[in-house]
Scaffold this motif. Sequence first.
Motif, PDB file in Angstrom:
ATOM      1  N   ALA A   5       0.830  -1.204   0.000  1.00 31.94           N
ATOM      2  CA  ALA A   5       0.000   0.000   0.000  1.00 31.94           C
ATOM      3  C   ALA A   5       0.868   1.259   0.000  1.00 31.94           C
ATOM      4  O   ALA A   5       0.550   2.232  -0.700  1.00 31.94           O
ATOM      5  CB  ALA A   5      -0.940   0.001   1.200  1.00 31.94           C
ATOM      6  N   LEU A   6       1.959   1.241   0.753  1.00 33.67           N
ATOM      7  CA  LEU A   6       2.859   2.402   0.775  1.00 33.67           C
ATOM      8  C   LEU A   6       3.521   2.615  -0.585  1.00 33.67           C
ATOM      9  O   LEU A   6       3.725   3.750  -1.008  1.00 33.67           O
ATOM     10  CB  LEU A   6       3.927   2.234   1.858  1.00 33.67           C
ATOM     11  N   ALA A   7       3.850   1.529  -1.266  1.00 32.00           N
ATOM     12  CA  ALA A   7       4.445   1.655  -2.599  1.00 32.00           C
ATOM     13  C   ALA A   7       3.414   2.153  -3.607  1.00 32.00           C
ATOM     14  O   ALA A   7       3.742   2.943  -4.493  1.00 32.00           O
ATOM     15  CB  ALA A   7       5.009   0.305  -3.039  1.00 32.00           C
ATOM     16  N   ALA A  64      -0.043   8.451   1.451  1.00 32.70           N
ATOM     17  CA  ALA A  64      -1.460   8.287   1.809  1.00 32.70           C
ATOM     18  C   ALA A  64      -1.627   8.404   3.324  1.00 32.70           C
ATOM     19  O   ALA A  64      -0.768   7.964   4.081  1.00 32.70           O
ATOM     20  CB  ALA A  64      -1.977   6.925   1.335  1.00 32.70           C
ATOM     21  N   PRO A  65      -2.731   9.003   3.766  1.00 34.29           N
ATOM     22  CA  PRO A  65      -2.978   9.092   5.206  1.00 34.29           C
ATOM     23  C   PRO A  65      -3.274   7.711   5.803  1.00 34.29           C
ATOM     24  O   PRO A  65      -3.626   6.762   5.092  1.00 34.29           O
ATOM     25  CB  PRO A  65      -4.197  10.013   5.316  1.00 34.29           C
ATOM     26  N   ALA A  66      -3.137   7.618   7.107  1.00 34.33           N
ATOM     27  CA  ALA A  66      -3.335   6.344   7.811  1.00 34.33           C
ATOM     28  C   ALA A  66      -4.706   5.740   7.525  1.00 34.33           C
ATOM     29  O   ALA A  66      -4.823   4.523   7.351  1.00 34.33           O
ATOM     30  CB  ALA A  66      -3.138   6.537   9.314  1.00 34.33           C
ATOM     31  N   ALA A  67      -5.737   6.564   7.459  1.00 42.26           N
ATOM     32  CA  ALA A  67      -7.082   6.036   7.209  1.00 42.26           C
ATOM     33  C   ALA A  67      -7.136   5.339   5.847  1.00 42.26           C
ATOM     34  O   ALA A  67      -7.735   4.271   5.711  1.00 42.26           O
ATOM     35  CB  ALA A  67      -8.120   7.158   7.268  1.00 42.26           C
ATOM     36  N   GLU A  68      -6.486   5.922   4.854  1.00 42.08           N
ATOM     37  CA  GLU A  68      -6.453   5.309   3.521  1.00 42.08           C
ATOM     38  C   GLU A  68      -5.632   4.020   3.529  1.00 42.08           C
ATOM     39  O   GLU A  68      -6.018   3.016   2.928  1.00 42.08           O
ATOM     40  CB  GLU A  68      -5.881   6.297   2.496  1.00 42.08           C
ATOM     41  N   LEU A  69      -4.515   4.038   4.237  1.00 43.25           N
ATOM     42  CA  LEU A  69      -3.689   2.825   4.326  1.00 43.25           C
ATOM     43  C   LEU A  69      -4.458   1.709   5.038  1.00 43.25           C
ATOM     44  O   LEU A  69      -4.381   0.547   4.636  1.00 43.25           O
ATOM     45  CB  LEU A  69      -2.376   3.118   5.054  1.00 43.25           C
ATOM     46  N   ALA A  70      -5.206   2.046   6.071  1.00 47.53           N
ATOM     47  CA  ALA A  70      -6.008   1.042   6.779  1.00 47.53           C
ATOM     48  C   ALA A  70      -7.053   0.452   5.837  1.00 47.53           C
ATOM     49  O   ALA A  70      -7.251  -0.769   5.816  1.00 47.53           O
ATOM     50  CB  ALA A  70      -6.675   1.661   8.015  1.00 47.53           C
ATOM     51  N   ARG A  71      -7.700   1.287   5.048  1.00 48.08           N
ATOM     52  CA  ARG A  71      -8.693   0.787   4.078  1.00 48.08           C
ATOM     53  C   ARG A  71      -8.036  -0.131   3.055  1.00 48.08           C
ATOM     54  O   ARG A  71      -8.552  -1.197   2.738  1.00 48.08           O
ATOM     55  CB  ARG A  71      -9.376   1.953   3.349  1.00 48.08           C
ATOM     56  N   ALA A  93       7.922  10.342   9.178  1.00 42.21           N
ATOM     57  CA  ALA A  93       8.487  11.680   9.347  1.00 42.21           C
ATOM     58  C   ALA A  93       8.212  12.193  10.753  1.00 42.21           C
ATOM     59  O   ALA A  93       7.211  11.835  11.375  1.00 42.21           O
ATOM     60  CB  ALA A  93       7.897  12.629   8.314  1.00 42.21           C
ATOM     61  N   GLU A  94       9.110  13.018  11.233  1.00 45.91           N
ATOM     62  CA  GLU A  94       8.934  13.592  12.570  1.00 45.91           C
ATOM     63  C   GLU A  94       7.969  14.767  12.554  1.00 45.91           C
ATOM     64  O   GLU A  94       7.398  15.109  13.585  1.00 45.91           O
ATOM     65  CB  GLU A  94      10.285  14.029  13.123  1.00 45.91           C
ATOM     66  N   ARG A  95       7.797  15.368  11.376  1.00 46.28           N
ATOM     67  CA  ARG A  95       6.892  16.509  11.244  1.00 46.28           C
ATOM     68  C   ARG A  95       5.896  16.240  10.132  1.00 46.28           C
ATOM     69  O   ARG A  95       6.235  15.617   9.128  1.00 46.28           O
ATOM     70  CB  ARG A  95       7.685  17.767  10.904  1.00 46.28           C
ATOM     71  N   PRO A  96       4.680  16.750  10.281  1.00 45.88           N
ATOM     72  CA  PRO A  96       3.674  16.576   9.222  1.00 45.88           C
ATOM     73  C   PRO A  96       4.097  17.283   7.942  1.00 45.88           C
ATOM     74  O   PRO A  96       4.717  18.342   7.987  1.00 45.88           O
ATOM     75  CB  PRO A  96       2.409  17.227   9.790  1.00 45.88           C
ATOM     76  N   GLY A  97       3.746  16.666   6.822  1.00 48.34           N
ATOM     77  CA  GLY A  97       3.991  17.311   5.535  1.00 48.34           C
ATOM     78  C   GLY A  97       2.897  18.323   5.267  1.00 48.34           C
ATOM     79  O   GLY A  97       3.143  19.499   5.053  1.00 48.34           O
ATOM     80  N   PRO A 135       4.005  11.871   7.222  1.00 48.01           N
ATOM     81  CA  PRO A 135       4.247  11.050   6.044  1.00 48.01           C
ATOM     82  C   PRO A 135       5.005   9.768   6.381  1.00 48.01           C
ATOM     83  O   PRO A 135       5.948   9.776   7.163  1.00 48.01           O
ATOM     84  CB  PRO A 135       5.084  11.957   5.140  1.00 48.01           C
ATOM     85  N   ILE A 136       4.573   8.683   5.783  1.00 43.88           N
ATOM     86  CA  ILE A 136       5.188   7.369   5.963  1.00 43.88           C
ATOM     87  C   ILE A 136       5.751   6.968   4.606  1.00 43.88           C
ATOM     88  O   ILE A 136       5.063   7.052   3.590  1.00 43.88           O
ATOM     89  CB  ILE A 136       4.148   6.326   6.417  1.00 43.88           C
ATOM     90  N   THR A 137       7.005   6.534   4.581  1.00 45.79           N
ATOM     91  CA  THR A 137       7.624   6.147   3.317  1.00 45.79           C
ATOM     92  C   THR A 137       8.373   4.831   3.484  1.00 45.79           C
ATOM     93  O   THR A 137       8.806   4.478   4.578  1.00 45.79           O
ATOM     94  CB  THR A 137       8.613   7.215   2.816  1.00 45.79           C
TER      95      THR A 137
END
Length: 147
Positions: A44-46, A51-58, A83-87, A93-95
Motif C-alpha cells: 500500500a505504501l508503494a 497516503a494518510p493512515a485512514a487510507e492505508l487502513a482501508r 516523518a517527525e513533522r507533518p507534511g 508522512p510514511i515512506t
Amino acid sequence: MSQEDVRERIGYLVKQVDQAFRRAGEERLRPLGLSIAQYALLRALADAPGAPAAELARRTFVTRQSLRDVLAGLTAAGLVSVAERPGVGRALPITLTGPGRALLDQADAIVLDVERRMTAGFPSEEVGHLAALLSACARNLAGQPAT
C-alpha cells in the motif's frame, strides 16, 4: 439447510479461498520475516506514497489501531520511516526505506507465485474474468455503481 449446501454458497467459498490464500502467503512470506499484514502495508505504501493512515487502513483491510501495530513493527525493522513533522495537515508522512523497497520486491514475487498457484490450470481469460467478477462483488457490497 444442510452443511453440504452451506459449503457451496458463494460467501463460504470466498472465505475459504481467503483463508487458504492467507495461510499460503503467510507460510511463503515467513522466511522473509513478513506477515501478510506487513506485506499489505508495504504494498500500500508503494502504491500510494504519502497516503494518510485512514487510507492505508482501508487499503490493507485493517483497523487504524491494527495499522499502527503493523507500522510499529515495520518501522522498528527499518523497512518504513515515519516523518517527525507533518507534511500537510497533521498526518506524518510514511515512506518505504531502501531495505523496505527491496524486501517488497522479494515479497511481491512470492505473493504473485501464490496467486499463480491459486489459479493454476485456469486459462488466462478465465483469470481475468474471475478478477472482474470479484471486483464487481466488492463494488456491489460497497454500494458503488457498476463500471
